[in-house]
Design an enzyme around this catalytic site. Structure first.
Site: not given
Length: 329
Positions: A159, A183, A255, A258, A281, A290
């Site tokens: 990110r 994150k 993004h 990414r 994730h 995806y």
């Protein structure tokens, strides 16, 4: 009743970072959401933002603000939901601080999120990636930095906040790997492609000793901001579009790089779990977007259910004798 400004200050400076432990980027996002809301409320109520009373920020005003975001500012439903999430988080914080306003708070918390379209993720194909990576001039300091940054953004799938927070000590020996802080305070270690490692080593060789510990710095020796990354990317995309016309029809943001990394890993491994690990994730369901964007997955599914005679392969004409016997006399 305590002034609204005091509650917001405590929420952003004490509650979120100290009690919830959220990142500085989350605090910045929430602060911008409140900036938009308070500017709207001040204009609507003809009151200075710092003088706005809590009781005036009620459900009808917030609903009008959300409509204003989409109708006037042209924000997407996703952005609308982000602003509403910040407001709802703040009002949940107020529940135990202002019990007298509990009815008002509950009406605000009852405002629903808006359903959004589940669109295919945008990404770059191979020739577009190559055209973009060829744009930075490796003969200049700025071009060497930009080349390393673009390579790393695509290879690691980071990110933009993760990219700007990378430090020198996050890069492994010989730039063979990189440690990323993602994150939810989740860290992950990623190997780098040979071309990416080479580009990062070239940047480290000329980066010089500056006060900032971040990997990527601007001309003044300060850490590159997320807006700086977006500016660099936009400039190189515009230049690359001269040689790759398809780039001119795409809106390329950090993004999107990414997403591009995710599609590269998915097409190379055919394993959605590896994509999830690579991107950091927390849930596999987040990564499933995806699979919907990759047409090869659909082709394999189609071939699995087609009768043998319809499956992909080399056409073989029927034997002449058998064809004659099958023909009607």
């Amino acid at each position: 009743m305590t002034p609204l400004a005091f509650h917001i200050e405590v929420f952003l400076r004490e509650y979120l970072p100290r009690h919830r432990g959220v990142s500085a980027h989350t605090c910045d996002s929430y602060a911008y959401s409140f900036q938009c809301l308070l500017e709207f409320a001040a204009d609507r109520l003809k009151i200075q933002p710092s003088a706005l009373p809590l009781e005036q920020i009620d459900a009808p005003l917030i609903s009008s603000f959300l409509e204003y975001l989409e109708a006037v500012r042209g924000n997407s439903p996703q952005t609308r939901n982000i602003r509403l999430a910040a407001v709802r988080s703040f009002f949940r914080f107020l529940q135990h601080r202002e019990p007298g306003a509990l009815g008002q708070i509950r009406r605000v918390l009852a405002i629903p999120f808006k359903k959004t379209d589940s669109r295919l993720v945008p990404y770059l194909v191979n020739n577009e990636v190559q055209a973009l990576l060829d744009m930075p001039d490796p003969a200049t300091r700025e071009g060497t930095r930009d080349r390393a940054m673009l390579h790393l953004a695509i290879c690691a799938g980071v990110r933009v906040s993760e990219l700007t927070c990378l430090r020198l000590d996050d890069v492994g020996p010989q730039a063979a790997s990189v440690r990323v802080r993602g994150k939810g305070r989740r860290e992950r270690a990623l190997p780098l492609w040979k071309t990416t490692a080479s580009a990062v080593r070239a940047w480290l060789a000329i980066r010089g000793s500056v006060a900032a510990t971040e990997l990527f710095v601007n001309a003044r020796g300060m850490a590159l901001s997320r807006w700086g990354v977006a500016y660099v990317l936009r400039r190189h995309v515009t230049a690359a579009a001269q040689s790759c016309a398809s780039l001119s029809t795409k809106r390329v943001s950090p993004h999107v790089l990414r997403h591009t990394c995710a599609m590269v890993v998915l097409q190379a491994t055919q394993d959605i779990r590896k994509v999830s690990l690579w991107l950091g994730h927390s849930s596999l369901s987040t990564t499933e977007v995806y699979v919907r964007a990759d047409p090869t997955e659909k082709l394999e599914a189609i071939e699995a259910i087609l009768p043998p005679r319809l499956r992909k392969g080399v056409f073989q004409p029927a034997d002449k004798l058998i064809a004659m016997l099958k023909a009607k006399p």
